[in-house]
Design a protein around this motif. Structure first.
Motif, short mmCIF file in Angstrom:
data_model
loop_
_atom_site.label_atom_id
_atom_site.label_comp_id
_atom_site.label_asym_id
_atom_site.label_seq_id
_atom_site.Cartn_x
_atom_site.Cartn_y
_atom_site.Cartn_z
N PRO A 149 0.75 -1.25 0.01
CA PRO A 149 -0.11 0.07 -0.27
C PRO A 149 0.93 1.32 -0.16
O PRO A 149 2.01 1.27 0.36
CB PRO A 149 -0.83 -0.18 1.29
N VAL A 150 0.12 2.42 -0.42
CA VAL A 150 0.99 3.74 -0.26
C VAL A 150 0.17 4.81 0.49
O VAL A 150 -1.25 4.47 0.69
CB VAL A 150 1.04 4.22 -1.81
N ILE A 151 0.76 5.59 1.13
CA ILE A 151 0.13 6.77 1.79
C ILE A 151 0.05 7.92 0.64
O ILE A 151 0.71 8.13 0.19
CB ILE A 151 1.01 7.50 2.83
N VAL A 183 -4.89 9.26 4.43
CA VAL A 183 -5.53 8.51 3.39
C VAL A 183 -4.42 7.71 2.94
O VAL A 183 -3.20 8.22 2.37
CB VAL A 183 -6.00 9.60 2.55
N GLY A 184 -4.70 6.44 2.70
CA GLY A 184 -4.02 5.33 2.08
C GLY A 184 -4.56 4.41 1.04
O GLY A 184 -6.00 4.58 1.13
N ARG A 185 -4.12 3.85 0.34
CA ARG A 185 -4.66 2.88 -0.88
C ARG A 185 -3.84 1.74 -1.04
O ARG A 185 -2.75 1.88 -0.93
CB ARG A 185 -4.84 3.87 -2.04
N ASP A 186 -4.31 0.57 -0.85
CA ASP A 186 -3.91 -0.74 -0.97
C ASP A 186 -4.09 -1.38 -2.22
O ASP A 186 -5.48 -1.37 -2.44
CB ASP A 186 -4.01 -1.79 0.26
N ARG A 190 -6.61 -4.71 1.11
CA ARG A 190 -6.63 -5.04 2.46
C ARG A 190 -6.63 -3.83 3.50
O ARG A 190 -6.68 -2.89 3.38
CB ARG A 190 -5.14 -5.84 2.97
N ALA A 191 -6.91 -4.38 4.79
CA ALA A 191 -7.43 -3.41 5.95
C ALA A 191 -5.93 -2.84 6.12
O ALA A 191 -4.67 -3.36 6.32
CB ALA A 191 -7.78 -3.90 6.88
N LEU A 192 -6.03 -1.38 6.41
CA LEU A 192 -4.97 -0.73 6.68
C LEU A 192 -4.86 -0.24 8.16
O LEU A 192 -5.89 0.25 8.54
CB LEU A 192 -4.40 0.69 5.73
N THR A 193 -3.88 -0.48 9.02
CA THR A 193 -3.47 0.03 10.14
C THR A 193 -2.57 1.38 10.30
O THR A 193 -1.62 1.08 9.84
CB THR A 193 -3.10 -1.20 11.25
N TRP A 194 -3.25 2.39 10.98
CA TRP A 194 -2.17 3.41 11.20
C TRP A 194 -1.84 3.71 12.69
O TRP A 194 -2.65 3.54 13.56
CB TRP A 194 -3.22 4.76 10.60
N THR A 236 0.41 0.00 8.16
CA THR A 236 0.84 -1.36 8.04
C THR A 236 -0.55 -2.05 7.24
O THR A 236 -1.67 -1.99 7.90
CB THR A 236 1.12 -2.00 9.21
N SER A 237 -0.34 -2.86 6.23
CA SER A 237 -1.50 -3.49 5.77
C SER A 237 -1.78 -4.79 6.47
O SER A 237 -1.01 -5.23 7.26
CB SER A 237 -1.06 -3.89 4.27
N GLY A 238 -2.86 -5.26 6.45
CA GLY A 238 -3.15 -6.64 6.93
C GLY A 238 -2.60 -7.71 6.50
O GLY A 238 -2.99 -8.86 6.62
N GLY A 239 -1.72 -7.60 5.42
CA GLY A 239 -0.95 -8.83 4.82
C GLY A 239 0.09 -9.33 5.49
O GLY A 239 0.44 -8.71 6.68
N ASN A 240 0.56 -10.42 5.19
CA ASN A 240 1.83 -11.39 5.70
C ASN A 240 3.15 -10.35 5.28
O ASN A 240 4.11 -11.04 6.27
CB ASN A 240 1.85 -12.66 5.26
#
Length: 264
Positions: A149-151, A183-186, A190-194, A236-240
Motif C-alpha cells: 500500500p501507499v500513503i 488517506v492510503g490505498r492498497d 487489505r485493511a490498513l492500520t495506522w 501497515t497492511s493486513g498482509g503477511n
C-alpha cells in the motif's frame, strides 16, 4: 442505522476524495505543467487561494494551485490531454459519463441538498473505481507498488501537508490537540492500520486506527515539550508481507512544543 454507501464517508467526503484522486493522477502524468494548454485561469485560482488564506486564519493554505481546482477544471485538464490519460482511464465514453455524472451529483451536497440513496451508491462506486484505476497506474510505475500500500496524504489539523512540510512553522503548546487525517490505498484491498507515535527520549504510541481514511489524535503533553518533537505516522497492511519488513510506509513531521506558561 443504515450504513452510508461507501462506508462512513459522507457524499461531500466522497466528492473530495474523487477530486483528490484526479489531482493525484494529473500530477503524476503532467507534473508541473498540468495547467498548460487547458485554458485554466491561474489568476482565479490564486484569488481563491488568497480568499482561503484570509478566511481560514491559523490554517496553513496549500501553495499548490492545483489544490484549488474543482471537478470541472480537473475534467477539462484530462480532456485536453486525453492522449496521455487514455491508457490509464480507458474508454473515453465511460470517462465522460462518469465525469458528467459527478458534475451533476456534486452540486447537491455542496449546496446543502441531500443525495438520494441511488445517487450515493453511484458516487461511492465511481469514486472507488477511479481510485483503484489510479492505484493500478501507480503500481505499474514501480514493481513494489503492485504488492504494497501507499500513503496518499497526511494532513494535520492546521492544514500542514505532512508529505511536504516536515518542519512546519506551527508552534504547539501543552494542551493543544493535533488531528491527522490520513488517506492510503492498497492495491490488494487489505485493511490498513495506522499508528501515531511521538519520538522523544523514548517512542510513545498515542493513537491507532484502521481504514483507508482515518483520523489520529494527539493531545500535547508536558513530556512532549521540545524544540523538535517528531510525530511519526506508520501505515501497515493486513498482509503477511510488508515493504519495510514490519510496516509498509511511514511519514513524520516535527513540531516545536513550548513549555507551559510559568514553567521552565
Amino acid at each position: 442505522m443504515a450504513e452510508t454507501p461507501g462506508g462512513t464517508d459522507s457524499p461531500g467526503d466522497l466528492i473530495n476524495r474523487f477530486e483528490g484522486v484526479l489531482r493525484e493522477l494529473i500530477r503524476a502524468v503532467l507534473g508541473q505543467d498540468w495547467h498548460e494548454g487547458a485554458g485554466i485561469d491561474l489568476e482565479k485560482l490564486r484569488e481563491k487561494q488568497e480568499y482561503e488564506r484570509g478566511r481560514r486564519r491559523g490554517v496553513v493554505i496549500s501553495e499548490d494551485l492545483l489544490a484549488f481546482t474543482e471537478h470541472l477544471q480537473l475534467a477539462k485538464i484530462i480532456d485536453k490531454h486525453w492522449v496521455r490519460f487514455a491508457k490509464i482511464l480507458g474508454d473515453k465514453k465511460r470517462w465522460t459519463v462518469y465525469s458528467d455524472r459527478i458534475s451533476a451529483i456534486r452540486n447537491a451536497p455542496m449546496h446543502g441538498r441531500q443525495l438520494l440513496y441511488f445517487e450515493q451508491q453511484l458516487l461511492a462506486g465511481m469514486t472507488g473505481e477511479i481510485g483503484n484505476i489510479v492505484a493500478q497506474y501507480r503500481s505499474s510505475q514501480g514493481p513494489d507498488a503492485a504488492w504494497y500500500p501507499v500513503i496518499e496524504s497526511v494532513t494535520d489539523s492546521f492544514g500542514n501537508d505532512v508529505t511536504k512540510d516536515r518542519r512546519p512553522p506551527t508552534r504547539l503548546s501543552v494542551g493543544d490537540t493535533v488531528r491527522f487525517t490520513c488517506v492510503g490505498r492498497d492495491p490488494q484491498d487489505r485493511a490498513l492500520t495506522w499508528t501515531l507515535e511521538l519520538k522523544r527520549k523514548a517512542n510513545r504510541k498515542v493513537d491507532e486506527a484502521i481504514g483507508s481514511q482515518v483520523e489520529l489524535t494527539w493531545v500535547v503533553d508536558n513530556q512532549d515539550v521540545s524544540e523538535r518533537t517528531e510525530a511519526n505516522i506508520t501505515m501497515t497492511s493486513g498482509g503477511n508481507f510488508h515493504r519495510n519488513g514490519f510496516y509498509d510506509s511511514t511519514m513524520f513531521i516535527a513540531y516545536a512544543v513550548s513549555p507551559p506558561t510559568g514553567l521552565s
